[in-house]
Design an enzyme around this catalytic site. Structure first.
Site, PDB file in Angstrom:
ATOM      1  N   GLY A   1       5.850 -11.499  -3.991  1.00 56.91           N
ATOM      2  CA  GLY A   1       5.404 -11.083  -2.880  1.00 56.91           C
ATOM      3  C   GLY A   1       6.240 -10.000  -2.140  1.00 56.91           C
TER       4      GLY A   1
ATOM      5  N   GLU B   1       6.865  -8.668   0.823  1.00 57.61           N
ATOM      6  CA  GLU B   1       7.645  -8.936   2.164  1.00 57.61           C
ATOM      7  C   GLU B   1       8.660 -10.188   1.959  1.00 57.61           C
ATOM      8  OE1 GLU B   1       4.045  -6.997   3.477  1.00 57.61           O
ATOM      9  OE2 GLU B   1       4.315  -8.513   2.096  1.00 57.61           O
TER      10      GLU B   1
ATOM     11  N   LYS C   1      11.582   7.324  -3.039  1.00 58.96           N
ATOM     12  CA  LYS C   1      11.922   6.572  -4.313  1.00 58.96           C
ATOM     13  C   LYS C   1      11.246   7.302  -5.397  1.00 58.96           C
ATOM     14  CE  LYS C   1      10.149   2.962  -2.632  1.00 58.96           C
ATOM     15  NZ  LYS C   1       9.567   1.561  -2.533  1.00 58.96           N
TER      16      LYS C   1
ATOM     17  N   GLY D   1       9.433  -5.691  -8.333  1.00 61.91           N
ATOM     18  CA  GLY D   1      10.250  -6.313  -7.467  1.00 61.91           C
ATOM     19  C   GLY D   1      11.419  -5.378  -7.408  1.00 61.91           C
TER      20      GLY D   1
ATOM     21  N   GLY E   1      11.345  -2.198  -6.380  1.00 61.21           N
ATOM     22  CA  GLY E   1      11.358  -1.391  -5.293  1.00 61.21           C
ATOM     23  C   GLY E   1      11.537  -2.396  -3.765  1.00 61.21           C
ATOM     24  N   ASP E   2      11.163  -3.558  -3.847  1.00 63.13           N
ATOM     25  CA  ASP E   2      11.450  -4.491  -2.803  1.00 63.13           C
ATOM     26  C   ASP E   2      13.168  -4.606  -2.545  1.00 63.13           C
ATOM     27  OD1 ASP E   2       8.658  -4.737  -2.435  1.00 63.13           O
ATOM     28  OD2 ASP E   2       8.812  -6.461  -3.746  1.00 63.13           O
TER      29      ASP E   2
END
Length: 311
Positions: A24, A26, A209, A245, A247-248
């Site tokens: 997820g 956040e 990005k 994941g 990018g997070d």
């Protein structure tokens, strides 16, 4: 959300064994920030079910404060399936009617924001329901003493029956916006950093990005109110296992460095280095690169940075 990834090779339709983990946007960022030594908390809602307990336990195990996570006695925990592939992983969401989709503006009165320096949000939340969109609008419009970052996180499957133009509206209210060049091209018809900035001039900081190419930072000079020159930092070469994941992880690395007052290039490098760890795993939150490698590359000259190869 609960996340299932294939536990054996082969076409997804033929896979019989799946591994349950957690993912997820956040919560990924919260876990990554905690791994970088920052105090972080995650606010969401899960169902009163085994998946919900697993999600909360997983996030807490990464050192994240989960005391504000709500447990909904009636709605289930959201989940998704990831068909892992190095070139890009199709995902299938099962979150309509989930506990998190029932969140709304009333949540704001319960948020423990005293002493908070940064609140991180994403464009996924407003796609979940009308009440979640109202929550995001209220959060972004409210007076604040903290910075607010917004990762656009375009998920076309979630916006199938909603107007994605709202993402431009929400991004304009944030202090820091992160967006993929490919996302911007799909949503807004522009992919170059200067063109995205022209479309989105309001945030003090814009990070574009650009996948395996790198990332561009555009930020406003607080003294003059005009934009400083663009700063570009190429990405590391990485043997990619699976990209979801990353990018997070980039967002967490960048934001942690920004909170530490790092210079622009160092902020972008911190994002790339954290993303490299996520790219090497099927999980949304992967193990980071060794600390000594990170320290060396943060201070490397351009030639050493360009020659680096994460395998």
């Amino acid at each position: 959300m609960a996340l299932f990834v294939p536990a054996e090779p082969g076409p997804p339709a033929e896979v019989r064994t799946w591994t349950r983990t957690v993912g997820g946007a956040e919560s990924n960022v919260a876990c990554q920030l905690a791994g970088l030594g920052l105090r972080s908390a995650w606010v969401s809602a899960v169902g009163d079910d085994a998946f919900g307990r697993a999600v909360v336990s997983f996030v807490a195990a990464h050192g994240v404060d989960v005391s504000a996570v709500l447990v909904d006695p009636d709605r289930p925990t959201g989940l998704y399936i990831k068909e892992s592939d190095a070139a890009g992983s199709p995902v299938r969401y099962y979150r309509r009617g989930s506990a998190a989709s029932a969140l709304g503006p009333s949540l704001l009165a319960t948020l423990p924001l005293d002493g908070v320096r940064l609140v991180h949000t994403s464009g996924i939340t407003p796609a979940l329901s009308d009440s979640c969109l109202a929550l995001m609008r209220a959060l972004l419009a409210a007076p604040r003493a903290h910075q607010l970052s917004f990762d656009v996180n375009w998920r076309p499957r979630l916006w199938a029956d909603r107007d994605p133009a709202v993402l431009r509206e929400l991004a304009a209210l944030a202090d820091v916006v992160l967006v993929g060049a490919d996302e911007a091209e799909t949503m807004w018809g522009v992919g170059e950093p200067a063109a995205i900035r022209k479309l989105l001039p309001e945030p003090a900081t814009l990070v574009v990005k650009q996948a395996e190419r790198g990332a561009t930072l555009i930020e406003r000079d607080p003294a003059t109110g005009t934009d400083l020159p663009e700063v570009f930092q190429r990405a590391l070469r990485v043997d990619v296992v699976e990209p979801v994941g990353a990018g997070d992880a980039f967002a967490a690395g960048y934001l942690a460095a920004a909170l530490a007052g790092a210079a622009p290039v160092r902020r972008l490098r911190a994002g790339h280095l954290r993303a490299a760890g996520a790219l090497r795993t099927h999980d949304d939150v992967g193990p980071p690169l060794p600390a000594e490698v990170v320290a060396r590359l943060l201070d490397a000259d351009e030639a050493e940075w360009a020659a680096a190869h994460v395998s």
